[in-house]
Design a protein around this motif. Structure first.
Motif, PDB file in Angstrom:
ATOM      1  N   ILE A  47     -24.234   2.398  37.890  1.00 36.96           N
ATOM      2  CA  ILE A  47     -24.119   2.459  36.430  1.00 36.96           C
ATOM      3  C   ILE A  47     -25.390   1.924  35.792  1.00 36.96           C
ATOM      4  CG2 ILE A  47     -22.864   1.518  34.452  1.00 36.96           C
ATOM      5  CD1 ILE A  47     -20.353   1.515  36.204  1.00 36.96           C
ATOM      6  N   LEU A  48     -25.885   0.791  36.306  1.00 37.30           N
ATOM      7  CA  LEU A  48     -27.121   0.226  35.758  1.00 37.30           C
ATOM      8  C   LEU A  48     -28.288   1.174  35.951  1.00 37.30           C
ATOM      9  CD1 LEU A  48     -26.753  -3.488  36.882  1.00 37.30           C
ATOM     10  CD2 LEU A  48     -26.542  -2.570  34.582  1.00 37.30           C
ATOM     11  N   ALA A  49     -28.382   1.813  37.112  1.00 39.48           N
ATOM     12  CA  ALA A  49     -29.478   2.757  37.371  1.00 39.48           C
ATOM     13  C   ALA A  49     -29.383   3.956  36.426  1.00 39.48           C
ATOM     14  CB  ALA A  49     -29.430   3.209  38.826  1.00 39.48           C
ATOM     15  N   ARG A  50     -28.174   4.473  36.200  1.00 40.50           N
ATOM     16  CA  ARG A  50     -27.993   5.615  35.296  1.00 40.50           C
ATOM     17  C   ARG A  50     -28.393   5.235  33.874  1.00 40.50           C
ATOM     18  NH1 ARG A  50     -23.598   6.607  32.368  1.00 40.50           N
ATOM     19  NH2 ARG A  50     -22.299   5.316  33.681  1.00 40.50           N
ATOM     20  N   ARG A  51     -27.988   4.063  33.412  1.00 41.49           N
ATOM     21  CA  ARG A  51     -28.352   3.628  32.062  1.00 41.49           C
ATOM     22  C   ARG A  51     -29.853   3.428  31.922  1.00 41.49           C
ATOM     23  NH1 ARG A  51     -23.662  -0.824  30.800  1.00 41.49           N
ATOM     24  NH2 ARG A  51     -21.948   0.656  30.588  1.00 41.49           N
ATOM     25  N   LYS A  52     -30.491   2.903  32.978  1.00 41.28           N
ATOM     26  CA  LYS A  52     -31.939   2.710  32.945  1.00 41.28           C
ATOM     27  C   LYS A  52     -32.656   4.051  32.854  1.00 41.28           C
ATOM     28  CE  LYS A  52     -35.703   0.489  35.428  1.00 41.28           C
ATOM     29  NZ  LYS A  52     -36.114  -0.200  36.643  1.00 41.28           N
ATOM     30  N   ALA A  53     -32.183   5.044  33.606  1.00 46.68           N
ATOM     31  CA  ALA A  53     -32.796   6.379  33.564  1.00 46.68           C
ATOM     32  C   ALA A  53     -32.623   6.993  32.178  1.00 46.68           C
ATOM     33  CB  ALA A  53     -32.175   7.263  34.635  1.00 46.68           C
ATOM     34  N   GLU A  54     -31.445   6.834  31.564  1.00 45.49           N
ATOM     35  CA  GLU A  54     -31.230   7.364  30.212  1.00 45.49           C
ATOM     36  C   GLU A  54     -32.168   6.702  29.213  1.00 45.49           C
ATOM     37  OE1 GLU A  54     -27.142   6.687  29.337  1.00 45.49           O
ATOM     38  OE2 GLU A  54     -26.433   8.230  30.738  1.00 45.49           O
ATOM     39  N   ARG A  55     -32.319   5.379  29.352  1.00 46.77           N
ATOM     40  CA  ARG A  55     -33.219   4.654  28.459  1.00 46.77           C
ATOM     41  C   ARG A  55     -34.656   5.142  28.617  1.00 46.77           C
ATOM     42  NH1 ARG A  55     -30.746   0.037  29.317  1.00 46.77           N
ATOM     43  NH2 ARG A  55     -32.014  -0.434  31.135  1.00 46.77           N
ATOM     44  N   GLU A  56     -35.098   5.351  29.868  1.00 48.41           N
ATOM     45  CA  GLU A  56     -36.476   5.827  30.101  1.00 48.41           C
ATOM     46  C   GLU A  56     -36.664   7.221  29.526  1.00 48.41           C
ATOM     47  OE1 GLU A  56     -37.044   5.440  34.294  1.00 48.41           O
ATOM     48  OE2 GLU A  56     -37.360   3.281  34.189  1.00 48.41           O
ATOM     49  N   ARG A  57     -35.663   8.104  29.682  1.00 53.97           N
ATOM     50  CA  ARG A  57     -35.776   9.453  29.118  1.00 53.97           C
ATOM     51  C   ARG A  57     -35.843   9.405  27.592  1.00 53.97           C
ATOM     52  NH1 ARG A  57     -30.819  12.092  31.041  1.00 53.97           N
ATOM     53  NH2 ARG A  57     -30.626  10.293  32.332  1.00 53.97           N
ATOM     54  N   ARG A  58     -35.085   8.489  27.021  1.00 51.41           N
ATOM     55  CA  ARG A  58     -35.065   8.384  25.568  1.00 51.41           C
ATOM     56  C   ARG A  58     -36.373   7.795  25.039  1.00 51.41           C
ATOM     57  NH1 ARG A  58     -30.520   5.464  25.022  1.00 51.41           N
ATOM     58  NH2 ARG A  58     -31.686   3.529  24.964  1.00 51.41           N
ATOM     59  N   ASN A  59     -37.027   6.922  25.813  1.00 51.30           N
ATOM     60  CA  ASN A  59     -38.232   6.238  25.342  1.00 51.30           C
ATOM     61  C   ASN A  59     -39.532   6.822  25.912  1.00 51.30           C
ATOM     62  OD1 ASN A  59     -36.809   4.473  23.747  1.00 51.30           O
ATOM     63  ND2 ASN A  59     -36.479   3.035  25.432  1.00 51.30           N
ATOM     64  N   VAL A  60     -39.501   8.070  26.324  1.00 49.76           N
ATOM     65  CA  VAL A  60     -40.741   8.720  26.756  1.00 49.76           C
ATOM     66  C   VAL A  60     -41.668   8.776  25.533  1.00 49.76           C
ATOM     67  CG1 VAL A  60     -41.675  10.907  27.621  1.00 49.76           C
ATOM     68  CG2 VAL A  60     -39.535  10.026  28.514  1.00 49.76           C
ATOM     69  N   TRP A  61     -43.002   8.749  25.762  1.00 48.06           N
ATOM     70  CA  TRP A  61     -43.957   8.575  24.660  1.00 48.06           C
ATOM     71  C   TRP A  61     -43.825   9.645  23.592  1.00 48.06           C
ATOM     72  CZ3 TRP A  61     -47.596  12.202  23.401  1.00 48.06           C
ATOM     73  CH2 TRP A  61     -47.850  13.193  24.350  1.00 48.06           C
ATOM     74  N   TYR A  62     -43.576  10.921  23.950  1.00 47.08           N
ATOM     75  CA  TYR A  62     -43.531  11.970  22.933  1.00 47.08           C
ATOM     76  C   TYR A  62     -42.231  11.895  22.124  1.00 47.08           C
ATOM     77  CZ  TYR A  62     -41.336  14.337  26.949  1.00 47.08           C
ATOM     78  OH  TYR A  62     -40.578  14.650  28.038  1.00 47.08           O
ATOM     79  N   ARG A  63     -41.157  11.450  22.720  1.00 47.99           N
ATOM     80  CA  ARG A  63     -39.919  11.287  21.949  1.00 47.99           C
ATOM     81  C   ARG A  63     -40.038  10.087  21.009  1.00 47.99           C
ATOM     82  NH1 ARG A  63     -34.880  13.703  24.874  1.00 47.99           N
ATOM     83  NH2 ARG A  63     -35.931  14.999  26.391  1.00 47.99           N
ATOM     84  N   ARG A  64     -40.664   9.015  21.535  1.00 47.56           N
ATOM     85  CA  ARG A  64     -40.890   7.843  20.709  1.00 47.56           C
ATOM     86  C   ARG A  64     -41.783   8.226  19.526  1.00 47.56           C
ATOM     87  NH1 ARG A  64     -42.414   4.352  24.914  1.00 47.56           N
ATOM     88  NH2 ARG A  64     -44.538   4.853  24.389  1.00 47.56           N
ATOM     89  N   TRP A  65     -42.852   9.027  19.770  1.00 43.97           N
ATOM     90  CA  TRP A  65     -43.793   9.456  18.751  1.00 43.97           C
ATOM     91  C   TRP A  65     -43.075  10.287  17.686  1.00 43.97           C
ATOM     92  CZ3 TRP A  65     -46.045  14.475  17.997  1.00 43.97           C
ATOM     93  CH2 TRP A  65     -47.102  14.471  17.129  1.00 43.97           C
ATOM     94  N   TRP A  66     -42.181  11.221  18.130  1.00 43.90           N
ATOM     95  CA  TRP A  66     -41.459  12.073  17.190  1.00 43.90           C
ATOM     96  C   TRP A  66     -40.484  11.259  16.339  1.00 43.90           C
ATOM     97  CZ3 TRP A  66     -42.018  16.289  14.738  1.00 43.90           C
ATOM     98  CH2 TRP A  66     -40.970  16.873  14.061  1.00 43.90           C
ATOM     99  N   ARG A  67     -39.840  10.253  16.912  1.00 45.31           N
ATOM    100  CA  ARG A  67     -38.932   9.402  16.137  1.00 45.31           C
ATOM    101  C   ARG A  67     -39.696   8.670  15.053  1.00 45.31           C
ATOM    102  NH1 ARG A  67     -36.264   7.936  21.145  1.00 45.31           N
ATOM    103  NH2 ARG A  67     -37.479   6.021  21.151  1.00 45.31           N
ATOM    104  N   ASN A  68     -40.905   8.223  15.341  1.00 44.89           N
ATOM    105  CA  ASN A  68     -41.710   7.545  14.331  1.00 44.89           C
ATOM    106  C   ASN A  68     -42.101   8.495  13.192  1.00 44.89           C
ATOM    107  OD1 ASN A  68     -41.610   5.101  15.581  1.00 44.89           O
ATOM    108  ND2 ASN A  68     -43.486   5.398  16.753  1.00 44.89           N
ATOM    109  N   ILE A  69     -42.402   9.731  13.506  1.00 40.21           N
ATOM    110  CA  ILE A  69     -42.778  10.714  12.485  1.00 40.21           C
ATOM    111  C   ILE A  69     -41.565  11.095  11.644  1.00 40.21           C
ATOM    112  CG2 ILE A  69     -43.580  13.081  12.107  1.00 40.21           C
ATOM    113  CD1 ILE A  69     -45.352  12.704  14.547  1.00 40.21           C
ATOM    114  N   ALA A  70     -40.475  11.391  12.322  1.00 39.96           N
ATOM    115  CA  ALA A  70     -39.278  11.869  11.637  1.00 39.96           C
ATOM    116  C   ALA A  70     -38.532  10.733  10.926  1.00 39.96           C
ATOM    117  CB  ALA A  70     -38.346  12.553  12.606  1.00 39.96           C
ATOM    118  N   GLY A  71     -38.794   9.508  11.299  1.00 40.22           N
ATOM    119  CA  GLY A  71     -38.129   8.368  10.648  1.00 40.22           C
ATOM    120  C   GLY A  71     -36.781   8.020  11.268  1.00 40.22           C
ATOM    121  N   ASP A  72     -36.497   8.626  12.397  1.00 40.89           N
ATOM    122  CA  ASP A  72     -35.251   8.262  13.089  1.00 40.89           C
ATOM    123  C   ASP A  72     -35.477   6.979  13.857  1.00 40.89           C
ATOM    124  OD1 ASP A  72     -34.108  10.543  12.163  1.00 40.89           O
ATOM    125  OD2 ASP A  72     -34.493  11.718  13.973  1.00 40.89           O
TER     126      ASP A  72
END
Length: 161
Positions: free
Chosen positions: A135-160
């Motif tokens: 469970i911890l490994a699955r949550r860590k993988a989800e967190r890493e997928r969510r915080n990839v640099w281009y997704r992080r960059w898009w959230r900053n632009i879009a304001g999410d």
């Protein structure tokens, strides 16, 4: 049934008081002791040097057993009548239930209803249960997928956030 038991208890107490009064009257009207030359048997009162045994002795030998007998018989009769009435109610279908029993039966019916709904939804209990490490490994993988640099960059632009 409770009135019968109470009546039996009252009568047993009444008989006990009457029997103690009779014993006291007999003790007061006791005949004079026989001289020692008469017969070879020695009574209990002779062993006690002519003294009367007293109320406590009479109560232990007559009153207490009689009281125990009366109370026990009243209890046995009350239990027998209670059991008989319970059997008669059960035979006629008029069984009385306490509020707690009725509540417990309602809760049981609700639980059985819920269980039948779970069975209808095709519950599969053969699935593998995840270990805490997985469970911890699955949550860590989800967190890493969510915080990839281009997704992080898009959230900053879009304001999410």
């Amino acid at each position: 049934a409770p009135s019968l038991a109470a009546d039996l208890r009252y009568r047993s107490c009444r008989l006990l008081s009457i029997s103690t009064k009779v014993l006291q009257q007999q003790r007061q009207q006791a005949p004079p002791p026989l001289p020692p030359e008469v017969g070879k048997m020695v009574s209990l009162s002779k062993l006690r040097k002519g003294r009367d045994p007293g109320f406590f002795y009479y109560f232990l030998t007559a009153g207490l057993p009689f009281t125990l007998f009366c109370l026990t018989s009243a209890w046995v009769v009350s239990k027998a009548i209670e059991g008989r009435t319970r059997e008669m109610e059960f035979a006629t279908g008029r069984t009385s239930r306490s509020e707690r029993q009725a509540r417990m039966e309602e809760e049981k019916e609700d639980m059985m209803e819920k269980l039948s709904k779970v069975r209808k939804s095709d519950f599969d209990n053969t699935k593998r249960i995840e270990r805490p490490e997985e469970i911890l490994a699955r949550r860590k993988a989800e967190r890493e997928r969510r915080n990839v640099w281009y997704r992080r960059w898009w959230r900053n632009i879009a304001g999410d956030r």
